[in-house]
Design a protein around this motif. Structure first.
Motif, short mmCIF file in Angstrom:
data_model
loop_
_atom_site.label_atom_id
_atom_site.label_comp_id
_atom_site.label_asym_id
_atom_site.label_seq_id
_atom_site.Cartn_x
_atom_site.Cartn_y
_atom_site.Cartn_z
N CYS A 68 0.85 -1.17 0.00
CA CYS A 68 0.00 0.00 0.00
C CYS A 68 0.89 1.23 0.00
CB CYS A 68 -0.90 0.04 1.25
SG CYS A 68 -2.28 -1.10 1.16
N CYS A 69 0.33 2.33 -0.45
CA CYS A 69 1.06 3.59 -0.41
C CYS A 69 1.37 3.95 1.04
CB CYS A 69 0.21 4.67 -1.07
SG CYS A 69 0.89 6.32 -0.88
N PRO A 70 2.64 4.15 1.37
CA PRO A 70 2.99 4.44 2.78
C PRO A 70 2.43 5.77 3.26
CG PRO A 70 4.91 4.66 1.35
CD PRO A 70 3.81 4.07 0.51
N ALA A 71 2.10 6.66 2.32
CA ALA A 71 1.56 7.96 2.73
C ALA A 71 0.07 7.86 3.06
CB ALA A 71 1.80 8.98 1.62
N CYS A 72 -0.61 6.85 2.56
CA CYS A 72 -2.06 6.76 2.69
C CYS A 72 -2.53 5.60 3.55
CB CYS A 72 -2.72 6.61 1.32
SG CYS A 72 -2.45 8.03 0.25
N VAL A 73 -1.65 4.66 3.81
CA VAL A 73 -2.08 3.42 4.44
C VAL A 73 -2.63 3.68 5.86
CG1 VAL A 73 0.19 2.80 5.38
CG2 VAL A 73 -1.46 1.00 4.81
N LEU B 117 1.01 2.96 -8.83
CA LEU B 117 0.32 4.24 -8.72
C LEU B 117 -0.68 4.20 -7.57
CD1 LEU B 117 1.55 4.28 -11.57
CD2 LEU B 117 -0.61 5.13 -12.44
N CYS B 118 -0.60 5.20 -6.70
CA CYS B 118 -1.57 5.30 -5.62
C CYS B 118 -2.81 6.03 -6.13
CB CYS B 118 -0.98 6.03 -4.42
SG CYS B 118 -2.19 6.25 -3.09
N ARG B 119 -3.97 5.39 -5.97
CA ARG B 119 -5.20 5.99 -6.46
C ARG B 119 -5.70 7.10 -5.55
NH1 ARG B 119 -8.79 0.80 -8.17
NH2 ARG B 119 -8.48 0.26 -6.01
N ASP B 120 -5.18 7.14 -4.34
CA ASP B 120 -5.68 8.13 -3.39
C ASP B 120 -4.91 9.45 -3.45
OD1 ASP B 120 -7.75 6.57 -2.29
OD2 ASP B 120 -6.26 5.43 -1.17
N CYS B 121 -3.59 9.39 -3.56
CA CYS B 121 -2.81 10.63 -3.49
C CYS B 121 -2.07 10.94 -4.79
CB CYS B 121 -1.82 10.58 -2.33
SG CYS B 121 -0.48 9.40 -2.58
N GLY B 122 -2.02 9.99 -5.72
CA GLY B 122 -1.34 10.25 -6.98
C GLY B 122 0.16 10.08 -6.93
ZN LIG Z 1 -1.05 7.48 -1.52
#
Ligand SMILES: [Zn+2]
Length: 72
Positions: free
Chosen positions: A11-16, A32-37
């Motif tokens: 998972c994206c470490p910035a959003c997880v 690609l992270c769908r939440d933060c781009g």
């Molecule tokens: Zn993210």
């Protein structure tokens, strides 16, 4: 190639922390992270899951991402 089981746990470490951060595997070379781009390069089959690395490519359109990702 990245194993499917590995992708499922990434998972994206910035959003997880917020329960998001689902990643899309793109052109065999990027996540690609769908939440933060943010976009994380996959170098030699190894995803580089660093927030600063994802941040670096955040403003780049997916179709403009270099394939394969640059070494540095
Ligand atoms: Zn993210």
């Amino acid at each position: 190639m990245i194993r499917a089981e590995l992708l499922e746990i990434l998972c994206c470490p910035a959003c997880v922390g917020g329960g998001g951060g689902l990643l899309v595997f793109y052109r065999e070379s990027w996540l690609l992270c769908r939440d933060c781009g943010r976009k994380y390069p996959v170098r030699d089959g190894i995803p580089v899951m660093l927030v600063e690395e994802g941040e670096r490519w955040r403003a780049v359109e997916p179709e403009d991402l270099p394939v394969p990702p640059p070494e540095h």
